[in-house]
Write a protein that holds these residues in place. Structure first.
Motif, PDB file in Angstrom:
ATOM      1  N   ASN A 160      45.328  41.046  41.080  1.00 54.12           N
ATOM      2  CA  ASN A 160      46.724  40.362  39.897  1.00 54.12           C
ATOM      3  C   ASN A 160      48.006  40.471  40.366  1.00 54.12           C
ATOM      4  O   ASN A 160      48.797  39.827  39.689  1.00 54.12           O
ATOM      5  CB  ASN A 160      46.078  40.978  38.462  1.00 54.12           C
ATOM      6  CG  ASN A 160      44.560  41.311  37.989  1.00 54.12           C
ATOM      7  OD1 ASN A 160      44.133  41.349  38.183  1.00 54.12           O
ATOM      8  ND2 ASN A 160      44.689  41.008  36.483  1.00 54.12           N
ATOM      9  N   VAL A 207      35.837  36.529  33.089  1.00 56.38           N
ATOM     10  CA  VAL A 207      36.965  36.614  32.724  1.00 56.38           C
ATOM     11  C   VAL A 207      38.321  36.715  33.250  1.00 56.38           C
ATOM     12  O   VAL A 207      39.355  36.411  32.235  1.00 56.38           O
ATOM     13  CB  VAL A 207      36.453  37.183  30.617  1.00 56.38           C
ATOM     14  CG1 VAL A 207      38.029  37.533  30.633  1.00 56.38           C
ATOM     15  CG2 VAL A 207      34.999  37.456  30.674  1.00 56.38           C
ATOM     16  N   VAL A 208      38.704  37.834  33.759  1.00 54.75           N
ATOM     17  CA  VAL A 208      39.847  38.388  34.021  1.00 54.75           C
ATOM     18  C   VAL A 208      40.321  36.693  34.915  1.00 54.75           C
ATOM     19  O   VAL A 208      42.255  36.299  34.435  1.00 54.75           O
ATOM     20  CB  VAL A 208      40.144  39.097  35.167  1.00 54.75           C
ATOM     21  CG1 VAL A 208      41.616  39.399  35.833  1.00 54.75           C
ATOM     22  CG2 VAL A 208      39.748  40.436  34.461  1.00 54.75           C
ATOM     23  N   ARG A 209      40.328  35.617  35.606  1.00 54.66           N
ATOM     24  CA  ARG A 209      40.331  35.020  36.150  1.00 54.66           C
ATOM     25  C   ARG A 209      39.997  33.677  35.592  1.00 54.66           C
ATOM     26  O   ARG A 209      41.645  32.760  36.147  1.00 54.66           O
ATOM     27  CB  ARG A 209      39.621  35.252  37.632  1.00 54.66           C
ATOM     28  CG  ARG A 209      40.187  35.732  38.905  1.00 54.66           C
ATOM     29  CD  ARG A 209      38.384  35.473  39.313  1.00 54.66           C
ATOM     30  NE  ARG A 209      38.529  36.563  40.711  1.00 54.66           N
ATOM     31  CZ  ARG A 209      37.523  37.116  41.181  1.00 54.66           C
ATOM     32  NH1 ARG A 209      36.542  36.246  41.488  1.00 54.66           N
ATOM     33  NH2 ARG A 209      37.867  38.265  42.355  1.00 54.66           N
ATOM     34  N   LYS A 210      39.840  33.190  34.401  1.00 54.56           N
ATOM     35  CA  LYS A 210      39.173  32.092  34.477  1.00 54.56           C
ATOM     36  C   LYS A 210      39.417  31.507  33.094  1.00 54.56           C
ATOM     37  O   LYS A 210      39.693  30.629  32.867  1.00 54.56           O
ATOM     38  CB  LYS A 210      37.896  31.905  34.581  1.00 54.56           C
ATOM     39  CG  LYS A 210      37.350  30.970  36.011  1.00 54.56           C
ATOM     40  CD  LYS A 210      37.730  30.874  37.381  1.00 54.56           C
ATOM     41  CE  LYS A 210      37.028  30.264  38.587  1.00 54.56           C
ATOM     42  NZ  LYS A 210      38.394  30.157  39.450  1.00 54.56           N
ATOM     43  N   VAL A 211      39.331  32.398  32.338  1.00 55.07           N
ATOM     44  CA  VAL A 211      39.332  32.435  31.132  1.00 55.07           C
ATOM     45  C   VAL A 211      40.359  33.654  30.526  1.00 55.07           C
ATOM     46  O   VAL A 211      41.194  32.225  29.811  1.00 55.07           O
ATOM     47  CB  VAL A 211      38.290  33.194  30.161  1.00 55.07           C
ATOM     48  CG1 VAL A 211      38.715  33.139  28.440  1.00 55.07           C
ATOM     49  CG2 VAL A 211      37.127  33.126  30.601  1.00 55.07           C
ATOM     50  N   LYS A 212      41.097  34.724  31.064  1.00 53.99           N
ATOM     51  CA  LYS A 212      43.005  34.791  30.570  1.00 53.99           C
ATOM     52  C   LYS A 212      43.221  34.378  31.176  1.00 53.99           C
ATOM     53  O   LYS A 212      44.811  34.697  31.854  1.00 53.99           O
ATOM     54  CB  LYS A 212      42.714  36.275  30.992  1.00 53.99           C
ATOM     55  CG  LYS A 212      41.172  36.853  29.901  1.00 53.99           C
ATOM     56  CD  LYS A 212      42.020  38.844  29.029  1.00 53.99           C
ATOM     57  CE  LYS A 212      40.896  39.234  27.825  1.00 53.99           C
ATOM     58  NZ  LYS A 212      41.420  40.592  27.956  1.00 53.99           N
ATOM     59  N   LYS A 213      43.057  33.824  33.066  1.00 55.88           N
ATOM     60  CA  LYS A 213      44.553  33.315  34.099  1.00 55.88           C
ATOM     61  C   LYS A 213      45.246  34.452  34.471  1.00 55.88           C
ATOM     62  O   LYS A 213      46.508  34.180  34.460  1.00 55.88           O
ATOM     63  CB  LYS A 213      44.330  31.590  33.492  1.00 55.88           C
ATOM     64  CG  LYS A 213      43.973  31.250  32.909  1.00 55.88           C
ATOM     65  CD  LYS A 213      44.288  29.858  32.411  1.00 55.88           C
ATOM     66  CE  LYS A 213      43.587  28.451  33.462  1.00 55.88           C
ATOM     67  NZ  LYS A 213      41.910  28.748  32.402  1.00 55.88           N
ATOM     68  N   LEU A 214      44.797  35.645  34.205  1.00 56.44           N
ATOM     69  CA  LEU A 214      45.685  36.808  34.935  1.00 56.44           C
ATOM     70  C   LEU A 214      45.670  37.325  36.282  1.00 56.44           C
ATOM     71  O   LEU A 214      46.624  37.804  36.793  1.00 56.44           O
ATOM     72  CB  LEU A 214      44.808  38.189  34.180  1.00 56.44           C
ATOM     73  CG  LEU A 214      44.991  38.466  32.430  1.00 56.44           C
ATOM     74  CD1 LEU A 214      44.246  39.075  32.287  1.00 56.44           C
ATOM     75  CD2 LEU A 214      46.131  38.547  32.578  1.00 56.44           C
ATOM     76  N   ASN A 225      45.116  48.704  29.753  1.00 53.61           N
ATOM     77  CA  ASN A 225      46.009  48.071  28.693  1.00 53.61           C
ATOM     78  C   ASN A 225      46.753  48.368  27.801  1.00 53.61           C
ATOM     79  O   ASN A 225      45.604  47.768  26.672  1.00 53.61           O
ATOM     80  CB  ASN A 225      45.551  46.504  28.717  1.00 53.61           C
ATOM     81  CG  ASN A 225      47.084  45.970  28.051  1.00 53.61           C
ATOM     82  OD1 ASN A 225      48.661  45.874  27.578  1.00 53.61           O
ATOM     83  ND2 ASN A 225      46.415  44.519  27.831  1.00 53.61           N
ATOM     84  N   ASP A 263      47.590  46.389  24.050  1.00 55.80           N
ATOM     85  CA  ASP A 263      46.725  46.083  23.548  1.00 55.80           C
ATOM     86  C   ASP A 263      45.962  46.895  22.662  1.00 55.80           C
ATOM     87  O   ASP A 263      44.800  47.110  22.907  1.00 55.80           O
ATOM     88  CB  ASP A 263      45.377  45.203  24.360  1.00 55.80           C
ATOM     89  CG  ASP A 263      44.402  44.268  23.711  1.00 55.80           C
ATOM     90  OD1 ASP A 263      44.986  44.293  21.809  1.00 55.80           O
ATOM     91  OD2 ASP A 263      43.003  43.823  24.565  1.00 55.80           O
TER      92      ASP A 263
END
Length: 566
Positions: free
Chosen positions: A141, A177-184, A298, A301
């Motif tokens: 990230n 999820v981290v790469r594709k969904v949340k784009k982090l 995190n 959140d």
């Protein structure tokens, strides 16, 4: 770690705090049984092999597992040609890879350089160059930041980890999820880098060679926040940190004077491990006590954080005023069962009395404030853990720690007088990394570290911080301390958070300005001023009130007055 308590000593001249120690608390720590953190680590991993050491996102690493994985990291680093004392940077949030890497570096005889993952390229470049780091472990990230500066540093090895690396099959889903969904994960390119999994694989085929690490060798370069200018590396030796663990170990046991001590302590680790507070109070104390740390990647959140807390019976919760405040404003947090919570430990910034009183009412656990700095490994003072109430002070100097309140010329002041808090003890750093002039300014000839904090000591030896030297506001020649104004303002129900600073004023030199985040959307400037007028003398009252949706905060959630000053 020393666990033999000696008789409570008679108070010594100039050490009024000793009379206020818990029964049986020694004035000094015993000789340290280990030469290095690596020695302690190996003993703890044998002693507590099957116990949980770190848990993150539902995955637990036992002490045995931590031993095996960190051994691979250490062996790989040695095989990569690094020599004893080389600096290795770690740019990670609170995930399982963090302690695996940190303990691997220490076991192999190297120095850890903790890096805030949210650093800008400019800040990262300064730290890597200043430390002379030869290798870095970074979460993907933040790899784009490393990419921008790597060529201008001494880095020879770059290892890139993913969030899911140690989570098994679940890790594949987490990474998607981290790469594709949340784009982090911003795009990055680091030619020649190795993946974390490749390093583990290569390390498994190498041998971790024993290294003769001495107490005076450097374990961590812990960079200060740079609030007084350029960020400096506090040189923390193995002895510094082992001493602070021994001091806190003695203090911690008194938290269970009036309740049963669990065999397996559970620590909540919401503060970042790259910060000295969580590094020592969570990771190292967990190691030395055989405890488990629940890692929160995190903590901002809050809803996800609360959902995570609900799964565990937490015994020890180190935190900051802002974090306690944010949690209490979450409806789900208010429903949690706090019966296992034996100790809430506040540090990093002043805990405000309104927050402490609300916390105790909600959780049944009084917040025990402690105090320290990167330069003191970090804990120098703490409130008694065997007594119930919130004191509003930073407590008493720990065993083997001397505290004096001194004036500008370095003279010791009488009890009750305001001056700079100065600290001497085995936890005080060796100095600032490669900065002899800065070290000479910070540490007196008789070994006292000048904290930059203004406070006083009462006849019982309790110390009260009034404020940072640099945050003091001068109104018509009167010293005004922002902490006092903020604490008064926070007793107004409509205020969620606030911060006071000084702004130029042609009549009084400076005037007080208060920045406010509303809890009640209908709160007005007139109401804030009226509340302050009823509780503060004229020159302390905010002349200006500005409402904000949020206040600038550091990586650990400390409100940054310097950013409000612009």
């Amino acid at each position: 770690m020393p666990d033999t308590l000696i008789q409570t000593p008679e108070p010594q001249a100039g050490k009024p705090w000793l009379q206020s120690y818990p029964p049986g608390m020694p004035a000094d720590i015993s000789p340290l049984p280990y030469d290095s953190i690596g020695d302690l680590f190996e003993q703890s991993c044998k002693k507590f092999a099957s116990r949980a050491a770190f848990t993150c996102m539902g995955k637990t690493l036992t002490f045995d597992g931590l031993d095996a994985e960190s051994r691979k990291i250490g062996a790989w680093l040695q095989s990569a040609g690094l020599v004893k004392g080389d600096r290795v940077a770690v740019m990670m949030p609170n995930i399982l890879q963090n302690p695996v890497i940190v303990f691997g570096i220490l076991r192999a005889g190297y120095t850890v350089v903790n890096v805030n993952p949210l650093y800008t390229p400019r800040e990262l470049e300064h730290q890597l160059k200043d430390a002379g780091a030869k290798a870095i472990f970074v979460l993907e990230n933040f790899a784009h930041t490393v990419e921008q500066v790597a060529a201008r540093t001494e880095l020879k090895h770059i290892v890139v980890a993913t969030m899911g690396d140690l989570l098994g099959i679940k890790g594949l889903i987490v990474n998607i999820v981290v790469r594709k969904v949340k784009k982090l994960v911003p795009a990055w390119s680091l030619p020649g880098h190795l993946s974390f999994k490749t390093v583990l694989s290569r390390g498994a085929g190498a041998t971790l060679k024993p290294v003769n690490v001495k107490p005076g060798d450097v374990a961590f370069l812990q960079y200060t926040g740079g609030t007084t200018g350029v960020s400096k590396g506090a040189t923390l030796t193995h002895s510094n940190l082992l001493s602070n663990m021994a001091q806190m170990g003695l203090w911690l046991e008194t938290a269970f004077t009036h309740r049963t001590r669990p065999d397996h302590l559970v620590f909540l680790c919401a503060l970042p491990l790259y910060h000295i507070f969580a590094l020592t109070v969570n990771a190292l104390m967990g190691l030395s006590t055989g405890g488990e740390n629940i890692l929160i990647p995190n903590p901002r959140d809050i809803p996800a954080f609360v959902k995570e807390i609900a799964k565990y019976k937490v015994n020890i919760f180190p935190g900051l005023n802002t974090l306690f405040n944010a949690l209490m404003n979450n409806a789900e947090f208010q429903k949690l069962d706090f019966s296992s919570l034996a100790l809430t430990f506040g540090g990093g910034m002043a805990v405000q009395r309104p927050v402490a009183e609300r916390w105790e009412k909600m959780t049944g656990s009084a917040i025990k404030e402690g105090y320290g700095l990167s330069e003191t490994s970090p804990v120098a003072t703490a409130n008694r853990l065997d007594e119930g109430e919130f004191t509003g002070t930073i407590g008493l100097p720990l065993p083997s720690t001397d505290v004096e309140i001194r004036d500008e010329d370095g003279n010791s002041l009488p009890l009750g007088d305001l001056g700079e808090i100065c600290i001497r003890g085995p936890q005080v750093m060796a100095g600032y990394w490669q900065k002899p002039e800065e070290t000479a300014k910070a540490i007196s000839e008789d070994g006292f570290f000048r904290s930059g904090d203004i406070g006083f000591m009462n006849p019982q030896g309790l110390i009260k911080i009034v404020d940072r030297k640099k945050d003091m506001i001068l109104v018509s020649g009167f010293n005004v301390f922002p902490n006092e104004i903020e604490e008064v303002a926070m007793t107004l129900a409509g205020i969620l958070e606030c911060a006071a600073i000084g702004v130029p004023d042609e009549h009084s030199g400076e005037a007080v300005k208060l920045f406010v985040v509303k809890r009640d959307p209908d709160l007005t400037e007139a109401e804030v001023k009226a509340h302050c007028a009823a509780n503060l003398t004229n020159y302390k009252r905010p002349r200006f009130v500005e409402f904000r949706t949020e206040l600038p905060k550091s990586n650990v959630g400390k409100i940054l007055r310097k950013d409000l000053r612009g």
